[in-house]
Write a protein that holds these residues in place. Structure first.
Motif, PDB file in Angstrom:
ATOM      1  N   UNK A 106       0.859  -1.182   0.000  1.00 14.32           N
ATOM      2  CA  UNK A 106       0.000   0.000   0.000  1.00 14.32           C
ATOM      3  C   UNK A 106       0.894   1.229   0.000  1.00 14.32           C
ATOM      4  N   UNK A 107       0.772   2.058  -1.010  1.00 14.40           N
ATOM      5  CA  UNK A 107       1.702   3.184  -1.154  1.00 14.40           C
ATOM      6  C   UNK A 107       0.974   4.453  -1.545  1.00 14.40           C
ATOM      7  N   UNK A 108       1.627   5.571  -1.310  1.00 11.89           N
ATOM      8  CA  UNK A 108       1.171   6.886  -1.738  1.00 11.89           C
ATOM      9  C   UNK A 108       2.374   7.568  -2.370  1.00 11.89           C
ATOM     10  N   UNK A 109       2.229   8.021  -3.633  1.00 10.82           N
ATOM     11  CA  UNK A 109       3.363   8.640  -4.314  1.00 10.82           C
ATOM     12  C   UNK A 109       2.997   9.997  -4.850  1.00 10.82           C
ATOM     13  N   UNK A 171      -1.071  -2.646   7.656  1.00 10.03           N
ATOM     14  CA  UNK A 171      -1.796  -1.384   7.845  1.00 10.03           C
ATOM     15  C   UNK A 171      -0.979  -0.138   7.573  1.00 10.03           C
ATOM     16  N   UNK A 172       0.350  -0.258   7.423  1.00 12.04           N
ATOM     17  CA  UNK A 172       1.185   0.906   7.160  1.00 12.04           C
ATOM     18  C   UNK A 172       1.180   1.262   5.671  1.00 12.04           C
ATOM     19  N   UNK A 173       1.398   2.535   5.390  1.00 12.67           N
ATOM     20  CA  UNK A 173       1.451   3.022   4.009  1.00 12.67           C
ATOM     21  C   UNK A 173       2.858   3.518   3.718  1.00 12.67           C
ATOM     22  N   UNK A 174       3.392   3.093   2.595  1.00 13.09           N
ATOM     23  CA  UNK A 174       4.694   3.588   2.157  1.00 13.09           C
ATOM     24  C   UNK A 174       4.474   4.901   1.397  1.00 13.09           C
ATOM     25  N   UNK A 175       5.018   5.990   1.922  1.00 17.51           N
ATOM     26  CA  UNK A 175       4.835   7.313   1.329  1.00 17.51           C
ATOM     27  C   UNK A 175       6.106   7.691   0.571  1.00 17.51           C
ATOM     28  N   UNK A 176       5.959   7.932  -0.732  1.00 13.94           N
ATOM     29  CA  UNK A 176       7.087   8.253  -1.596  1.00 13.94           C
ATOM     30  C   UNK A 176       6.866   9.610  -2.248  1.00 13.94           C
ATOM     31  N   UNK A 177       7.847  10.487  -2.124  1.00 11.14           N
ATOM     32  CA  UNK A 177       7.799  11.803  -2.770  1.00 11.14           C
ATOM     33  C   UNK A 177       8.995  11.932  -3.711  1.00 11.14           C
ATOM     34  N   UNK A 178       8.720  11.938  -5.015  1.00 12.79           N
ATOM     35  CA  UNK A 178       9.769  12.115  -6.019  1.00 12.79           C
ATOM     36  C   UNK A 178       9.782  13.572  -6.463  1.00 12.79           C
ATOM     37  N   UNK A 194       7.320   5.753   6.237  1.00 16.34           N
ATOM     38  CA  UNK A 194       6.213   4.854   6.522  1.00 16.34           C
ATOM     39  C   UNK A 194       5.186   5.583   7.370  1.00 16.34           C
ATOM     40  N   UNK A 195       3.924   5.571   6.910  1.00 13.94           N
ATOM     41  CA  UNK A 195       2.831   6.155   7.683  1.00 13.94           C
ATOM     42  C   UNK A 195       2.292   5.087   8.629  1.00 13.94           C
ATOM     43  N   UNK A 197       0.091   2.653  10.873  1.00 14.26           N
ATOM     44  CA  UNK A 197      -1.164   1.962  10.610  1.00 14.26           C
ATOM     45  C   UNK A 197      -2.324   2.754  11.219  1.00 14.26           C
ATOM     46  N   UNK A 198      -3.370   2.969  10.447  1.00 15.47           N
ATOM     47  CA  UNK A 198      -4.519   3.729  10.919  1.00 15.47           C
ATOM     48  C   UNK A 198      -4.410   5.217  10.691  1.00 15.47           C
ATOM     49  N   UNK A 199      -3.253   5.678  10.211  1.00 18.29           N
ATOM     50  CA  UNK A 199      -3.075   7.105   9.940  1.00 18.29           C
ATOM     51  C   UNK A 199      -3.307   7.368   8.455  1.00 18.29           C
ATOM     52  N   UNK A 200      -4.393   8.056   8.099  1.00 10.24           N
ATOM     53  CA  UNK A 200      -4.618   8.365   6.685  1.00 10.24           C
ATOM     54  C   UNK A 200      -3.561   9.334   6.172  1.00 10.24           C
ATOM     55  N   UNK A 201      -3.201   9.206   4.906  1.00 10.45           N
ATOM     56  CA  UNK A 201      -2.213  10.088   4.293  1.00 10.45           C
ATOM     57  C   UNK A 201      -2.961  11.182   3.533  1.00 10.45           C
ATOM     58  N   UNK A 202      -2.768  12.423   3.947  1.00  7.87           N
ATOM     59  CA  UNK A 202      -3.437  13.542   3.298  1.00  7.87           C
ATOM     60  C   UNK A 202      -2.836  13.792   1.911  1.00  7.87           C
ATOM     61  N   UNK A 203      -3.621  14.360   0.993  1.00  2.77           N
ATOM     62  CA  UNK A 203      -3.069  14.704  -0.330  1.00  2.77           C
ATOM     63  C   UNK A 203      -1.881  15.641  -0.185  1.00  2.77           C
TER      64      UNK A 203
END
Length: 211
Positions: A106-109, A171-178, A194-195, A197-203
């Motif tokens: 589960x990732x956010x880029x 439950x953790x999200x891998x947050x990547x900023x290129x 890493x965000x 678990x349970x913490x939503x990642x804002x835009x």
């Protein structure tokens, strides 16, 4: 130093000792390099361990090159359980996110313009690597050995990263900023966290960054 700045990376890491040394130069970033590209590629499996890792969702796109015949990215699941992402062009973050999810991450880029970063406090970090609190060089060096955010994602080539899912808990999200580096030899810089678990990642809200 600011934790966000301290986590930017871009030079291949061959071993944990090499990684520790490289992290001490994080303010200058670690290197990466792209190839011409146009379309996206779905997840594939590899007969041998390649070199790199995953990516995903976004807010800003900043193509480094236009035209060409190779895919914008490739996501590869390796026999040793790692995931390789070859990023040739900074576009289609949603496709990257979907392909990483298919690969089990589960990732956010976010793809960012030069001299920008995502505004702070997008999520609650799983370890102290993320946040507004500054870290000394000594703390960052120690963090290389203790913080899972450092171990979960590594830049290993001029246009590739390696994701190690064993360091990502359920439950953790891998947050990547290129971020576009405006350098053909070093096309982008990567911030990875890493965000919790349970913490939503804002835009991502891009803000100016001198680093």
């Amino acid at each position: 130093m600011n934790a966000l700045t301290g986590m930017w990376q871009n030079v291949p890491a061959a071993s944990r000792d090499d990684l520790a040394g490289a992290r001490r130069r994080l303010l200058d970033g670690m290197q990466a390099r792209p190839a011409l590209t146009t379309s996206r590629r779905r997840v594939v499996t590899a007969p041998r361990l390649l070199v790199a890792a995953g990516v995903a969702a976004a807010a800003v796109t900043a193509p480094l090159v236009a035209g060409g015949g190779t895919p914008a990215y490739a996501v590869t699941e390796n026999p040793d359980g790692t995931i390789t992402v070859a990023l040739n062009e900074m576009r289609d973050p949603e496709g990257l996110r979907a392909d990483l999810l298919t690969a089990g991450v589960t990732a956010d880029v976010s793809f960012l313009a030069p001299h920008t970063r995502c505004a702070d406090s997008r999520f609650e970090g799983a370890d102290p690597s993320y946040g507004s609190r500054g870290h000394t060089e000594a703390q960052l060096r120690k963090g290389v050995e203790q913080w899972r955010s450092f171990a979960a994602t590594q830049v290993v080539d001029v246009r590739e990263i390696r994701i190690r899912p064993e360091f990502i808990r359920p439950g953790e999200t891998l947050v990547l900023e290129f971020r576009d580096n405006q350098d053909a030899r070093r096309p982008w810089r990567l911030g990875a966290w890493l965000a919790k678990a349970g913490s939503p990642v804002k835009p991502c809200t891009p803000v100016a960054d001198a680093g």
